[in-house]
Design a protein around this motif. Sequence first.
Motif, PDB file in Angstrom:
ATOM      1  N   VAL A 156       6.161  33.515  54.381  1.00  0.00           N
ATOM      2  CA  VAL A 156       5.855  34.392  53.246  1.00  0.00           C
ATOM      3  C   VAL A 156       6.556  35.731  53.447  1.00  0.00           C
ATOM      4  N   LYS A 157       7.245  36.193  52.415  1.00  0.00           N
ATOM      5  CA  LYS A 157       7.914  37.492  52.454  1.00  0.00           C
ATOM      6  C   LYS A 157       7.507  38.323  51.240  1.00  0.00           C
ATOM      7  N   LEU A 158       7.435  39.631  51.431  1.00  0.00           N
ATOM      8  CA  LEU A 158       7.116  40.568  50.358  1.00  0.00           C
ATOM      9  C   LEU A 158       8.294  41.510  50.141  1.00  0.00           C
ATOM     10  N   GLU A 159       8.652  41.721  48.890  1.00  0.00           N
ATOM     11  CA  GLU A 159       9.707  42.660  48.537  1.00  0.00           C
ATOM     12  C   GLU A 159       9.228  43.542  47.396  1.00  0.00           C
ATOM     13  N   VAL A 160       9.627  44.812  47.430  1.00  0.00           N
ATOM     14  CA  VAL A 160       9.248  45.757  46.381  1.00  0.00           C
ATOM     15  C   VAL A 160      10.158  45.562  45.175  1.00  0.00           C
ATOM     16  N   GLU A 161       9.555  45.497  43.988  1.00  0.00           N
ATOM     17  CA  GLU A 161      10.315  45.367  42.752  1.00  0.00           C
ATOM     18  C   GLU A 161       9.787  46.353  41.711  1.00  0.00           C
ATOM     19  N   LYS A 162      10.645  46.734  40.802  1.00  0.00           N
ATOM     20  CA  LYS A 162      10.244  47.645  39.740  1.00  0.00           C
ATOM     21  C   LYS A 162       9.566  46.857  38.631  1.00  0.00           C
ATOM     22  N   THR A 163       8.457  47.373  38.148  1.00  0.00           N
ATOM     23  CA  THR A 163       7.696  46.703  37.100  1.00  0.00           C
ATOM     24  C   THR A 163       8.237  47.110  35.731  1.00  0.00           C
ATOM     25  N   PRO A 164       8.582  46.137  34.871  1.00  0.00           N
ATOM     26  CA  PRO A 164       9.026  46.486  33.515  1.00  0.00           C
ATOM     27  C   PRO A 164       7.929  47.248  32.780  1.00  0.00           C
ATOM     28  N   ARG A 165       8.323  48.184  31.956  1.00  0.00           N
ATOM     29  CA  ARG A 165       7.352  48.999  31.232  1.00  0.00           C
ATOM     30  C   ARG A 165       6.577  48.167  30.228  1.00  0.00           C
ATOM     31  N   ASN A 166       5.339  48.532  30.022  1.00  0.00           N
ATOM     32  CA  ASN A 166       4.476  47.859  29.054  1.00  0.00           C
ATOM     33  C   ASN A 166       5.050  48.045  27.651  1.00  0.00           C
ATOM     34  N   PRO A 167       5.326  46.950  26.925  1.00  0.00           N
ATOM     35  CA  PRO A 167       5.891  47.081  25.572  1.00  0.00           C
ATOM     36  C   PRO A 167       5.017  47.911  24.643  1.00  0.00           C
ATOM     37  N   ALA A 168       3.689  47.872  24.850  1.00  0.00           N
ATOM     38  CA  ALA A 168       2.798  48.661  23.997  1.00  0.00           C
ATOM     39  C   ALA A 168       3.020  50.159  24.205  1.00  0.00           C
ATOM     40  N   LEU A 169       3.247  50.545  25.481  1.00  0.00           N
ATOM     41  CA  LEU A 169       3.509  51.950  25.759  1.00  0.00           C
ATOM     42  C   LEU A 169       4.857  52.384  25.193  1.00  0.00           C
ATOM     43  N   VAL A 170       5.842  51.489  25.282  1.00  0.00           N
ATOM     44  CA  VAL A 170       7.163  51.811  24.748  1.00  0.00           C
ATOM     45  C   VAL A 170       7.091  51.995  23.235  1.00  0.00           C
ATOM     46  N   ALA A 171       6.322  51.115  22.543  1.00  0.00           N
ATOM     47  CA  ALA A 171       6.198  51.227  21.093  1.00  0.00           C
ATOM     48  C   ALA A 171       5.448  52.495  20.707  1.00  0.00           C
TER      49      ALA A 171
ATOM     50  N   GLN B  13       0.465  46.016  34.122  1.00  0.00           N
ATOM     51  CA  GLN B  13       0.651  44.637  33.711  1.00  0.00           C
ATOM     52  C   GLN B  13       0.779  43.709  34.909  1.00  0.00           C
ATOM     53  N   ARG B  14       0.177  42.527  34.800  1.00  0.00           N
ATOM     54  CA  ARG B  14       0.348  41.479  35.797  1.00  0.00           C
ATOM     55  C   ARG B  14       1.287  40.421  35.239  1.00  0.00           C
ATOM     56  N   ASN B  15       2.082  39.828  36.111  1.00  0.00           N
ATOM     57  CA  ASN B  15       3.049  38.838  35.657  1.00  0.00           C
ATOM     58  C   ASN B  15       3.067  37.677  36.643  1.00  0.00           C
ATOM     59  N   PRO B  16       2.889  36.420  36.157  1.00  0.00           N
ATOM     60  CA  PRO B  16       2.947  35.263  37.063  1.00  0.00           C
ATOM     61  C   PRO B  16       4.275  35.132  37.797  1.00  0.00           C
ATOM     62  N   GLU B  17       5.335  35.740  37.252  1.00  0.00           N
ATOM     63  CA  GLU B  17       6.652  35.644  37.882  1.00  0.00           C
ATOM     64  C   GLU B  17       6.732  36.471  39.159  1.00  0.00           C
ATOM     65  N   TRP B  18       5.706  37.237  39.471  1.00  0.00           N
ATOM     66  CA  TRP B  18       5.682  37.971  40.731  1.00  0.00           C
ATOM     67  C   TRP B  18       5.502  37.036  41.916  1.00  0.00           C
TER      68      TRP B  18
ATOM     69  N   VAL C 229      -0.031  44.707  42.948  1.00  0.00           N
ATOM     70  CA  VAL C 229       0.219  45.941  42.196  1.00  0.00           C
ATOM     71  C   VAL C 229       0.286  47.131  43.166  1.00  0.00           C
ATOM     72  N   ILE C 230       1.351  47.912  43.080  1.00  0.00           N
ATOM     73  CA  ILE C 230       1.477  49.160  43.846  1.00  0.00           C
ATOM     74  C   ILE C 230       1.077  50.334  42.965  1.00  0.00           C
ATOM     75  N   ASN C 231       1.723  50.482  41.824  1.00  0.00           N
ATOM     76  CA  ASN C 231       1.350  51.457  40.800  1.00  0.00           C
ATOM     77  C   ASN C 231       1.907  50.947  39.474  1.00  0.00           C
ATOM     78  N   HIS C 232       1.972  51.814  38.471  1.00  0.00           N
ATOM     79  CA  HIS C 232       2.425  51.375  37.154  1.00  0.00           C
ATOM     80  C   HIS C 232       3.921  51.048  37.126  1.00  0.00           C
ATOM     81  N   ARG C 233       4.660  51.530  38.083  1.00  0.00           N
ATOM     82  CA  ARG C 233       6.110  51.342  38.051  1.00  0.00           C
ATOM     83  C   ARG C 233       6.639  50.390  39.116  1.00  0.00           C
ATOM     84  N   TRP C 234       5.808  50.049  40.096  1.00  0.00           N
ATOM     85  CA  TRP C 234       6.287  49.215  41.191  1.00  0.00           C
ATOM     86  C   TRP C 234       5.246  48.152  41.549  1.00  0.00           C
ATOM     87  N   HIS C 235       5.738  47.043  42.086  1.00  0.00           N
ATOM     88  CA  HIS C 235       4.849  45.973  42.545  1.00  0.00           C
ATOM     89  C   HIS C 235       5.532  45.213  43.679  1.00  0.00           C
TER      90      HIS C 235
END
Length: 361
Positions: free
Chosen positions: A70-85, A108-113, A159-165
């Motif tokens: 098992v390995k963990l890597e930091v990735e940037k979380t795409p912005r919530n479309p509702a917030l963008v709108a 946001q949570r994403n199964p692709e994580w 989840v790390i914060n709103h911008r990273w996971h």
Amino acid sequence: MPSLTTSLPFSPAELAYLHTSLASVPPLRPDARQSSTDFRPLRAETGILPAVNGSAHVGFSDGREAIVGVKLEVEKTPRNPALVAAESLVVDGAMDLDGQDQENSTPQRNPEWVTLNLTLPGLRDDDTNLVFLEEMLREPLVVSSTSSSQSPSLQDKLVINHRWHWHIYIDVLLISPHGLASYPLPLLSMATHLALRDTRVPKLASQGEEDPIANDDWMASTFLYPRESISHPQTTSPATEKPPVTLLVVVVGESVIFDPSREELAVADAVVAVSVGVGGPDGKDLRLLATRMINTPARDTMKGVPQSGEVQEGIDVPGVWKPRVGGIKRSVLKSVIKEVFAGGVAKDVLDGLDGFIGLES
């Protein structure tokens, strides 16, 4: 759904004998196990691979083995479309979407994580049987937590914060002299379970919405799934959270049999995969995450012929092999689920896996 890739070359007479023995009450298992809930012995160890966040090795008595890293890597979380709108509708100074409102919102949570790759030497990575096994292992891990479970899901832990996971990569290597004939789903599930419990998450030196910076001290890291200390249980939180585990069950007649052998799979009327999750405030809240029906090799075998040589359509001849057509009754499926939960099979399996965890003092 795919069937098993390789079945044992049993004759119709041998298949009929096995089916009759397993359908009796109590079932007579070919490997002399006394009960339908008896599991074969296994060996397991954790922390076997270097340069990974967690690992495990599990071997069954029939020669099958699974190694998981098992390995963990930091990735940037795409912005919530509702917030963008909503951002496009904000009047200057009316709302700070990157400030307090963002902090109060739920990331946001994403199964692709969660990425899981299964490898079996000699088999193509895009083989349908292998892909189906991968998804059955991954499916319970990405099931979202519910309010009744009172326990965070794996995605919540990433989840790390709103911008990273964290993105978790689970690599599974299967070593099996029988290929997929013995359908190693329980072996792979137990190995993945132990590897996730061995996984450590680096401690972050950053805070809040800052870009994540990991602490170089590996001993400061924490387990992805908290565990209880044996030496000082009063100083640490109890291990109330555990990864899911998937059990394989076969139905022969009215008999419900756990941990089936190759011979039992060859004559099964139905094969059921039951995924169980663990959570709750006391770590005893078992819940059903997924149930899958799997095709059996019995449906690919030829019918037996009576000694008289006369074959009458629609009439079953006792002692003559006839592959089962169709599914199973709802009452039988209900008894499978009841045995897993009320019968204590899931609890026994999870308690047994606890013994392989190298708890820290």
